[in-house]
Design a protein around this motif. Structure first.
Motif, PDB file in Angstrom:
ATOM      1  N   ILE A 236       8.547  12.750   0.201  1.00  0.00           N
ATOM      2  CA  ILE A 236       7.832  11.458   0.225  1.00  0.00           C
ATOM      3  C   ILE A 236       6.733  11.504   1.286  1.00  0.00           C
ATOM      4  CG2 ILE A 236       8.058   9.007   0.806  1.00  0.00           C
ATOM      5  CD1 ILE A 236      10.896   9.126  -0.437  1.00  0.00           C
ATOM      6  N   LEU A 237       7.068  12.069   2.457  1.00  0.00           N
ATOM      7  CA  LEU A 237       6.063  12.155   3.523  1.00  0.00           C
ATOM      8  C   LEU A 237       4.906  13.057   3.115  1.00  0.00           C
ATOM      9  CD1 LEU A 237       8.332  12.275   6.707  1.00  0.00           C
ATOM     10  CD2 LEU A 237       6.957  10.366   5.852  1.00  0.00           C
ATOM     11  N   LEU A 238       5.251  14.122   2.380  1.00  0.00           N
ATOM     12  CA  LEU A 238       4.214  15.045   1.904  1.00  0.00           C
ATOM     13  C   LEU A 238       3.248  14.330   0.957  1.00  0.00           C
ATOM     14  CD1 LEU A 238       3.860  18.234   2.137  1.00  0.00           C
ATOM     15  CD2 LEU A 238       4.712  18.274  -0.213  1.00  0.00           C
ATOM     16  N   VAL A 239       3.821  13.611  -0.006  1.00  0.00           N
ATOM     17  CA  VAL A 239       2.973  12.901  -0.971  1.00  0.00           C
ATOM     18  C   VAL A 239       2.173  11.807  -0.258  1.00  0.00           C
ATOM     19  CG1 VAL A 239       2.949  11.457  -3.055  1.00  0.00           C
ATOM     20  CG2 VAL A 239       4.489  13.423  -2.917  1.00  0.00           C
ATOM     21  N   SER A 240       2.789  11.138   0.715  1.00  0.00           N
ATOM     22  CA  SER A 240       2.058  10.094   1.472  1.00  0.00           C
ATOM     23  C   SER A 240       0.811  10.676   2.100  1.00  0.00           C
ATOM     24  CB  SER A 240       2.889   9.520   2.616  1.00  0.00           C
ATOM     25  OG  SER A 240       4.170   9.247   2.208  1.00  0.00           O
ATOM     26  N   GLU A 241       0.969  11.883   2.651  1.00  0.00           N
ATOM     27  CA  GLU A 241      -0.154  12.514   3.317  1.00  0.00           C
ATOM     28  C   GLU A 241      -1.277  12.805   2.322  1.00  0.00           C
ATOM     29  OE1 GLU A 241       0.260  16.259   5.913  1.00  0.00           O
ATOM     30  OE2 GLU A 241       1.609  14.716   6.719  1.00  0.00           O
ATOM     31  N   VAL A 242      -0.877  13.334   1.167  1.00  0.00           N
ATOM     32  CA  VAL A 242      -1.871  13.643   0.137  1.00  0.00           C
ATOM     33  C   VAL A 242      -2.592  12.381  -0.306  1.00  0.00           C
ATOM     34  CG1 VAL A 242      -2.181  14.502  -2.223  1.00  0.00           C
ATOM     35  CG2 VAL A 242      -0.574  15.646  -0.674  1.00  0.00           C
ATOM     36  N   GLU A 243      -1.848  11.291  -0.405  1.00  0.00           N
ATOM     37  CA  GLU A 243      -2.431  10.035  -0.895  1.00  0.00           C
ATOM     38  C   GLU A 243      -3.336   9.366   0.145  1.00  0.00           C
ATOM     39  OE1 GLU A 243      -1.761   8.343  -4.086  1.00  0.00           O
ATOM     40  OE2 GLU A 243      -1.289  10.440  -4.499  1.00  0.00           O
ATOM     41  N   GLU A 244      -3.278   9.855   1.394  1.00  0.00           N
ATOM     42  CA  GLU A 244      -4.077   9.280   2.486  1.00  0.00           C
ATOM     43  C   GLU A 244      -3.950   7.766   2.555  1.00  0.00           C
ATOM     44  OE1 GLU A 244      -8.039  10.684   2.994  1.00  0.00           O
ATOM     45  OE2 GLU A 244      -7.566  12.644   2.165  1.00  0.00           O
ATOM     46  N   LEU A 245      -2.713   7.301   2.727  1.00  0.00           N
ATOM     47  CA  LEU A 245      -2.460   5.867   2.794  1.00  0.00           C
ATOM     48  C   LEU A 245      -2.878   5.345   4.158  1.00  0.00           C
ATOM     49  CD1 LEU A 245       1.087   6.192   1.260  1.00  0.00           C
ATOM     50  CD2 LEU A 245      -1.022   5.584   0.058  1.00  0.00           C
ATOM     51  N   LYS A 246      -3.760   4.344   4.170  1.00  0.00           N
ATOM     52  CA  LYS A 246      -4.318   3.899   5.440  1.00  0.00           C
ATOM     53  C   LYS A 246      -4.424   2.384   5.533  1.00  0.00           C
ATOM     54  CE  LYS A 246      -6.806   7.987   6.697  1.00  0.00           C
ATOM     55  NZ  LYS A 246      -8.049   8.727   6.711  1.00  0.00           N
ATOM     56  N   ALA A 247      -4.471   1.886   6.745  1.00  0.00           N
ATOM     57  CA  ALA A 247      -4.669   0.456   6.989  1.00  0.00           C
ATOM     58  C   ALA A 247      -5.180   0.285   8.408  1.00  0.00           C
ATOM     59  CB  ALA A 247      -3.360  -0.304   6.797  1.00  0.00           C
ATOM     60  N   ASN A 248      -5.672  -0.920   8.699  1.00  0.00           N
ATOM     61  CA  ASN A 248      -6.107  -1.249  10.056  1.00  0.00           C
ATOM     62  C   ASN A 248      -5.090  -2.197  10.691  1.00  0.00           C
ATOM     63  OD1 ASN A 248      -7.313  -2.016  12.405  1.00  0.00           O
ATOM     64  ND2 ASN A 248      -9.028  -3.107  11.442  1.00  0.00           N
ATOM     65  N   PRO A 249      -4.338  -1.731  11.678  1.00  0.00           N
ATOM     66  CA  PRO A 249      -3.324  -2.607  12.287  1.00  0.00           C
ATOM     67  C   PRO A 249      -3.943  -3.710  13.140  1.00  0.00           C
ATOM     68  CG  PRO A 249      -3.355  -0.448  13.353  1.00  0.00           C
ATOM     69  CD  PRO A 249      -4.345  -0.374  12.242  1.00  0.00           C
TER      70      PRO A 249
END
Ligand code: GDP
Length: 478
Positions: A236-249
């Motif tokens: 899951i962490l690997l796929v998250s990285e590929v997906e470049e999931l981002k936000a501004n906290p």
């Protein structure tokens, strides 16, 4: 916020000429495309007995307008939001429980898990958020309300049972939402577990393991024995990285309601998933068609928290009414504005209920094609036998009128079910029943969701009808 003369006229439902005349009497010379200052808007509104705020706000109540626009450089990595899907009894609930139990006790000693609709675990210093309601029904009903919360779908397939009808449904629902799928081959501890068969069967649905030249990740595990959980989290962490999931906290929070109910003591209680920004106690917030101030926040361990960042689920109190799962929420810097927008949205909802219209119907398809609103026609196809499904699907796929293509997002054998309607609603699709009818729940859902359901007994009639609709030549219905 400023308006031109003609925009103001439109909002007040008056002639532009009439507004220009009124302005002249007030000593303001204006042409129809001229921007008006706040004072002039207020004066004109007064003439008609409405407040300027009502006029300016009412048209600007789409919550998307109030989300902070982010610059790329302000975005940082955020945890993935994961939904677990699959056939009944293949181990979705067991997997959710074992992930939580393994990980939560490691990190948060003494924490007592609280079921708030979602939870977060940590692996190698990185977080992952799991939605607690497994299955594609909840997933797609949220999507039909415009909420896309899931970043990654875990498809659970029992190794001793293989691909079953709801496995295929889950695949189609995830694909329709364009969410990446990780396959969890579960029950590996069982005698008769046959992971190769699962992989073989899934190739028919374009889920091909890397070893066989594809790009789908397969993880073998036993949810009940808690084996393979770490592998799954790693993937899951690997796929998250590929997906470049981002936000501004560091901005005002927005996100989606995961679940909500009325509590006797606490009033309206809602679990919110923060998708961008950080939510704070005391924030002025509009949630769906209600609003309020965040009075208290509790996390998935039952602890009070003051702030919740991107991908974090929290249960909040302080809303005037109970929102619905899938509703969007947005935090406002200004409490008065939050109240105005909240009230206007409530009002609009009441009006919309009176004039509800189908999202896509064959009758207005041509109009939508002409106006460029539709480039694919999405179809959900149900038939009495597999042979008809295939024949129908292949003929329909060949239709191409004016560059508009037919896109078949789900097929199945048997009566039209509620989940077919929800999927159609989420994907702006039309449902075609060939020698089958909707069951009672599906009928009700089609009515409330305003989904166009077409029933046929002859293949060429289906083709004819879709083609005619695309060319704007549909016979009027009698
Ligand atoms: P769901 O309907 O997909 O949520 O499935 P459940 O999690 O309720 O599991 C269905 C049944 O399969 C239950 O009796 C579980 O105990 C059992 N089960 C789940 N995972 C495993 C596993 O890894 N191995 C074995 N042997 N049984 C499992």
């Amino acid at each position: 916020d400023t308006l031109t003369v003609s925009e103001l006229a439109e909002k007040l439902n008056k002639d532009t000429a009439e507004i220009i005349k009124k302005l002249m009497f007030l000593g303001v010379m204006a042409t129809k495309n001229q921007d008006l200052d706040k004072d002039s808007i207020e004066l004109i509104c007064e003439e008609y007995g409405v407040t300027a705020e009502q006029v300016v706000e009412v048209d600007e109540i789409d919550l998307d307008n109030f989300k902070t626009e982010e610059k790329a450089e302000d975005l940082i990595e955020r945890p993935a939001v994961v939904t677990i899907m699959g056939h009944v009894d293949h181990g979705k609930t067991t997997l959710l429980d074992s992930i939580r139990d393994t990980k939560v006790t490691e990190g948060e000693a003494g924490g007592i898990t609280q079921h708030i609709g979602a939870y977060q675990v940590e692996d190698n210093g990185k977080k992952v958020t799991f939605l607690d309601t497994p299955g594609h029904a909840a997933f797609t009903s949220m999507r039909s309300r415009g909420a896309q919360v899931t970043d990654i779908a875990i498809l659970v397939v029992a190794a001793d049972d293989g691909v079953m009808p709801q496995t295929v449904e889950a695949i189609n629902h995830a694909k329709a939402a364009e969410v990446p799928i990780i396959v969890a081959v579960n029950k590996m501890d069982k005698e008769g577990a046959n992971p190769d068969r699962v992989m073989q069967e899934l190739t028919e649905h374009e889920l091909i393991p890397e070893d066989w030249g594809g790009d789908t990740i397969f993880v073998q595990l036993s949810a009940i024995k808690r084996e393979g959980i770490d592998d799954l989290l790693e993937m899951i962490l690997l796929v998250s990285e590929v997906e470049e999931l981002k936000a501004n906290p560091n901005s005002n929070a927005n996100g989606t309601v995961i679940e909500a109910q009325l509590d006797k003591g606490r009033g309206s209680v809602a679990t919110l998933l923060v998708q961008n920004g950080t939510l704070h106690v005391g924030d002025a917030i509009v949630v769906g068609n209600t609003y309020g101030r965040v009075r208290a926040m509790v996390n998935d361990l039952g602890r009070r928290v003051q702030a919740a960042g991107p991908s974090t689920p929290v249960e909040i109190t302080g809303l005037n009414e109970v929102p619905a799962a899938g509703d969007q929420f947005v935090v406002f810097s200004n409490e008065k504005q939050a109240r105005q927008v909240g009230e206007a949205r409530q009002q609009k909802q009441i009006e919309e209920k009176r004039t509800d219209k189908a999202k896509v119907s064959l009758d207005d398809l041509f109009e939508q094609i002409k106006q460029g609103e539709v480039k694919d026609i999405n179809l959900v196809l149900k038939a009495d036998v597999q042979g008809s499904v295939e024949a129908l699907a292949s003929s329909l796929k060949k239709i191409d009128v004016e560059g508009v293509k037919v896109n078949i997002i789900h097929t199945g054998v048997g009566a039209i079910a509620e989940s077919d309607i929800i999927l159609a609603s989420a994907s702006n699709a039309i449902v075609i029943g060939f020698n089958v009818r909707p069951d009672n729940n599906a009928k009700k859902a089609a009515e409330t969701e305003k989904v166009d359901v077409r029933l046929h007994r002859i293949i060429y009639k289906v083709i004819e009808e879709i083609e005619a609709a695309m060319k704007g030549m549909l016979d009027p219905e009698f």
